[in-house]
Design a protein around this motif. Structure first.
Motif, PDB file in Angstrom:
ATOM      1  N   GLN A  14       0.283 -91.874  14.157  1.00  0.00           N
ATOM      2  CA  GLN A  14       0.197 -93.162  13.466  1.00  0.00           C
ATOM      3  C   GLN A  14       1.226 -93.240  12.338  1.00  0.00           C
ATOM      4  O   GLN A  14       1.873 -94.267  12.147  1.00  0.00           O
ATOM      5  N   LYS A  15       1.393 -92.152  11.604  1.00  0.00           N
ATOM      6  CA  LYS A  15       2.381 -92.131  10.524  1.00  0.00           C
ATOM      7  C   LYS A  15       3.785 -92.319  11.088  1.00  0.00           C
ATOM      8  O   LYS A  15       4.606 -93.027  10.510  1.00  0.00           O
ATOM      9  N   ALA A  46       1.412 -96.120  21.107  1.00  0.00           N
ATOM     10  CA  ALA A  46       1.336 -97.043  19.968  1.00  0.00           C
ATOM     11  C   ALA A  46       1.006 -98.445  20.475  1.00  0.00           C
ATOM     12  O   ALA A  46       1.535 -98.897  21.491  1.00  0.00           O
ATOM     13  N   PHE A  65       0.122 -89.739  22.595  1.00  0.00           N
ATOM     14  CA  PHE A  65      -0.421 -90.976  22.041  1.00  0.00           C
ATOM     15  C   PHE A  65       0.469 -92.151  22.408  1.00  0.00           C
ATOM     16  O   PHE A  65       1.682 -91.995  22.588  1.00  0.00           O
ATOM     17  N   ALA A 121      -3.635 -87.809  15.846  1.00  0.00           N
ATOM     18  CA  ALA A 121      -3.545 -89.263  15.692  1.00  0.00           C
ATOM     19  C   ALA A 121      -2.945 -89.646  14.342  1.00  0.00           C
ATOM     20  O   ALA A 121      -2.170 -90.608  14.258  1.00  0.00           O
ATOM     21  N   ILE A 122      -3.269 -88.895  13.306  1.00  0.00           N
ATOM     22  CA  ILE A 122      -2.698 -89.180  11.986  1.00  0.00           C
ATOM     23  C   ILE A 122      -1.182 -89.029  12.028  1.00  0.00           C
ATOM     24  O   ILE A 122      -0.440 -89.899  11.560  1.00  0.00           O
ATOM     25  N   LYS A 152       5.950 -87.307   5.836  1.00  0.00           N
ATOM     26  CA  LYS A 152       6.685 -88.097   6.810  1.00  0.00           C
ATOM     27  C   LYS A 152       8.168 -87.918   6.546  1.00  0.00           C
ATOM     28  O   LYS A 152       8.662 -88.232   5.477  1.00  0.00           O
ATOM     29  N   SER A 191       4.725 -93.772  14.003  1.00  0.00           N
ATOM     30  CA  SER A 191       4.938 -95.087  14.623  1.00  0.00           C
ATOM     31  C   SER A 191       4.628 -96.253  13.692  1.00  0.00           C
ATOM     32  O   SER A 191       5.021 -97.377  13.968  1.00  0.00           O
ATOM     33  N   ASN A 192       3.889 -95.979  12.633  1.00  0.00           N
ATOM     34  CA  ASN A 192       3.412 -97.020  11.724  1.00  0.00           C
ATOM     35  C   ASN A 192       2.603 -98.069  12.484  1.00  0.00           C
ATOM     36  O   ASN A 192       2.661 -99.257  12.201  1.00  0.00           O
ATOM     37  N   ARG A 193       1.860 -97.590  13.469  1.00  0.00           N
ATOM     38  CA  ARG A 193       1.037 -98.439  14.334  1.00  0.00           C
ATOM     39  C   ARG A 193      -0.291 -97.756  14.593  1.00  0.00           C
ATOM     40  O   ARG A 193      -0.441 -96.553  14.388  1.00  0.00           O
ATOM     41  N   ILE A 194      -1.242 -98.521  15.101  1.00  0.00           N
ATOM     42  CA  ILE A 194      -2.471 -97.936  15.619  1.00  0.00           C
ATOM     43  C   ILE A 194      -2.097 -97.193  16.891  1.00  0.00           C
ATOM     44  O   ILE A 194      -1.277 -97.672  17.687  1.00  0.00           O
ATOM     45  N   VAL A 195      -2.665 -96.026  17.097  1.00  0.00           N
ATOM     46  CA  VAL A 195      -2.359 -95.240  18.295  1.00  0.00           C
ATOM     47  C   VAL A 195      -3.647 -94.877  19.020  1.00  0.00           C
ATOM     48  O   VAL A 195      -4.717 -94.821  18.406  1.00  0.00           O
TER      49      VAL A 195
END
Length: 173
Positions: free
Chosen positions: A48-49, A117, A115, A44-45, A6, A51-55
């Protein structure tokens, strides 16, 4: 197995899979649906990394199947967040197939996934912007707006006349 780095501006994920008999069709080639599943996970990984959110997957652009992937090949999926919009982000995917005994490696697929978030209630949330650092990152970043406009036009969410970045490709004022 995946590895994600990241950066303050981008998330890059590398995921490897071994093509086993259960992953193949009757020609001993990797089934397209299985590859799309793996690509979705890798993308998605990264999303997600970043945004630091579920996507959740919002769209998948044209996926080109350039060359068959065979039973026993090792697949490497590289996923990079290319641009973040308000609540969505684009992820570029490159898929490589390697036959370890023969020492051959080829690019088999590429695609762009989008994606969105979400918060804990399933509502869209803003995500951090990306600032490209290299010429390649800048090219992907710039192209992301045109690809987004194309997705929106094709999805009926934007009028072609309002897609200024796309129009600029075809019409020079």
């Amino acid at each position: 197995m995946e590895k994600t780095t990241k950066h303050p501006k981008q998330s890059f994920t590398v995921m490897n899979e071994l093509v086993l008999p259960n992953d193949t069709n009757t020609l001993n080639n990797l089934m397209g649906g299985r590859l799309l599943h793996w690509m979705d996970i890798a993308a998605a990984i990264s999303a997600q990394k970043h945004s630091n959110r579920i996507v959740v997957t919002a769209s998948v652009d044209n996926v080109s199947f350039k060359q068959a992937i065979k039973l026993g090949d090792v697949i490497t999926i590289e996923a990079l967040v290319t641009r973040a919009f308000n609540t969505s982000m684009e992820v570029r995917l490159d898929v490589w197939a390697e036959n370890i005994p023969s020492g051959t490696r080829h690019k088999s697929n590429e695609a762009f996934y989008t994606f969105v978030a979400l918060d804990e209630n399933g509502k869209t949330v803003p995500i951090p912007e990306i600032v490209p650092e290299t010429a390649e990152e800048q090219e992907l970043y710039d192209g992301a707006l045109r690809r987004r406009q194309l997705r929106l036009v094709l999805g009926g969410k934007m009028q072609a006349k309002d897609a200024n970045e796309l129009r600029a490709i075809f019409y020079k004022d």
